[in-house]
Write a protein that holds these residues in place. Structure first.
Motif, short mmCIF file in Angstrom:
data_model
loop_
_atom_site.label_atom_id
_atom_site.label_comp_id
_atom_site.label_asym_id
_atom_site.label_seq_id
_atom_site.Cartn_x
_atom_site.Cartn_y
_atom_site.Cartn_z
N LEU A 143 1.11 1.04 -5.23
CA LEU A 143 0.33 1.35 -4.04
C LEU A 143 -0.87 2.23 -4.41
CD1 LEU A 143 -0.03 1.22 -0.96
CD2 LEU A 143 1.41 3.26 -0.80
N LEU A 144 -2.08 1.69 -4.23
CA LEU A 144 -3.30 2.42 -4.59
C LEU A 144 -3.94 3.12 -3.40
CD1 LEU A 144 -5.20 -0.02 -6.99
CD2 LEU A 144 -3.51 1.73 -7.55
N ASP A 145 -3.92 2.47 -2.25
CA ASP A 145 -4.62 3.01 -1.08
C ASP A 145 -3.93 2.59 0.20
OD1 ASP A 145 -7.18 4.50 -1.72
OD2 ASP A 145 -7.53 2.70 -2.93
N ASN A 146 -4.21 3.35 1.24
CA ASN A 146 -3.73 3.01 2.58
C ASN A 146 -4.85 3.26 3.57
OD1 ASN A 146 -2.00 2.40 4.76
ND2 ASN A 146 -1.49 4.56 5.03
N VAL A 147 -5.11 2.27 4.42
CA VAL A 147 -6.13 2.37 5.47
C VAL A 147 -5.43 2.27 6.82
CG1 VAL A 147 -8.14 1.28 6.52
CG2 VAL A 147 -7.93 1.35 4.04
N VAL A 148 -5.74 3.19 7.73
CA VAL A 148 -5.13 3.17 9.06
C VAL A 148 -6.23 3.23 10.11
CG1 VAL A 148 -3.55 4.26 10.67
CG2 VAL A 148 -3.07 4.34 8.20
N LEU A 149 -6.28 2.23 10.97
CA LEU A 149 -7.15 2.23 12.14
C LEU A 149 -6.26 2.26 13.37
CD1 LEU A 149 -9.08 1.17 9.87
CD2 LEU A 149 -10.26 -0.10 11.68
N SER A 150 -6.42 3.29 14.18
CA SER A 150 -5.53 3.47 15.33
C SER A 150 -6.29 3.38 16.64
CB SER A 150 -4.80 4.81 15.24
OG SER A 150 -5.70 5.88 15.17
#
Length: 304
Positions: A143-150
């Protein structure tokens, strides 16, 4: 030629729009081959949801019980990067994505492969990501990155706005409730993540091994929701076990048990949640260091 695979399940279409925004710069590269595969359950989940059916799948979702999926056929067996985009259902990854992550195909595709997770959700996503991280670890993915749009309507109104959207198919069924969902501007701005991916893959031939989204505000941690989400996740686990023992998903016994659960849940939201929020505010000077450490942990690997 670098190869990027996106694995996506979007019930409302919102997550597909987010993925499209992120992938747009990547698709314009002559050095990157980009591919999208959509995970589809053999028996599609309805949208909008019938009220009772929405809650009938709660126990299985929390337990991450696999459902039957239609076969997916990626072009290659190995990729330089996999983008995994998923929705959050009951503080867990949606059942189609949870099922995929437990499949033999996921094991072959994701082993030793850099992965970026992309989440479109109401606002409570920490526990779902913890479950996804655990599955990726089992698969030996990186796991390199996590993007969260809420959702743009705020934590308070989203308690009402998002369920209304799920049950009616209308993002704004009531004039006095803000529209549910991620804002168009936030979706458009997600293109910056695709720009970062494109730049890294075009300018550095080495395998991906580190975050590409540091400093890009990939996630925002709402410290007021950390304790509430952890408490709710624990409660969900208990109720999931109880309801699965009461009866099968479509049984009358399950429906009766769910009625009790829904009343319990509404009571919890209207009483325990605001009381706990008040208590947390009062003791915040004593817990500031702990909260800072929690925010840092949950923000990884991309950071706020």
């Amino acid at each position: 030629m670098r190869k990027v695979l996106a694995i996506n399940y979007s019930q409302t279409g919102q997550l597909s729009r987010i993925l499209q925004s992120i992938s747009q710069p990547i698709t314009q590269s002559e050095q990157i081959e980009f591919e999208v595969v959509n995970v589809e359950p053999a028996k599609p989940f309805p949208f909008p949801w019938p009220f009772l059916q929405f809650f009938r799948i709660f126990p299985e979702t929390v337990a991450m019980e696999p459902v039957e999926l239609k076969p997916i056929t990626p072009k290659y067996q190995q990729y330089d990067l996999v983008i995994l985009s998923y929705q959050v259902w009951f503080l867990s990854p949606s059942l189609p994505i949870a099922t995929f992550l437990q499949s033999s195909q996921a094991k072959s595709l994701l082993a030793d492969t850099p992965v970026i997770t992309v989440i479109g959700c109401r606002g409570m996503w920490l526990m779902a990501q913890e479950k996804v991280k655990a599955q990726l670890s089992k698969l030996q993915a990186k796991l390199l990155d996590n993007v969260v749009l809420s959702d743009d309507c705020g934590a308070f109104f989203s308690f009402l706005a998002t369920p209304l959207w799920m049950l009616t198919g209308n993002k704004k069924p009531l004039s006095w409730v803000p529209a549910a969902g991620v804002s168009d501007q936030d979706i458009a701005d997600a293109e910056r993540f695709g720009v970062a991916i494109k730049s890294r893959l075009e300018n550095d031939p080495t395998p991906l091994s580190q975050s590409m989204f540091k400093g890009l505000s990939a996630v925002t941690i709402n410290e007021k929701l950390i304790a509430s989400e952890r408490m709710a996740n624990h409660s969900f686990g208990i109720w999931s076990k109880i309801l699965r023992k009461i009866g099968p998903q479509q049984s009358t016994r399950r429906a009766l048990g769910l009625t009790v659960y829904v009343v319990f849940l509404l009571t919890l939201i209207l009483t325990v949640v605001p009381i706990s929020a008040l208590i947390k505010k009062l003791i915040s000077p004593l817990t500031r260091t702990k909260i800072t450490e929690q925010k840092k942990y949950y923000a990884e690997p991309s950071g706020e």
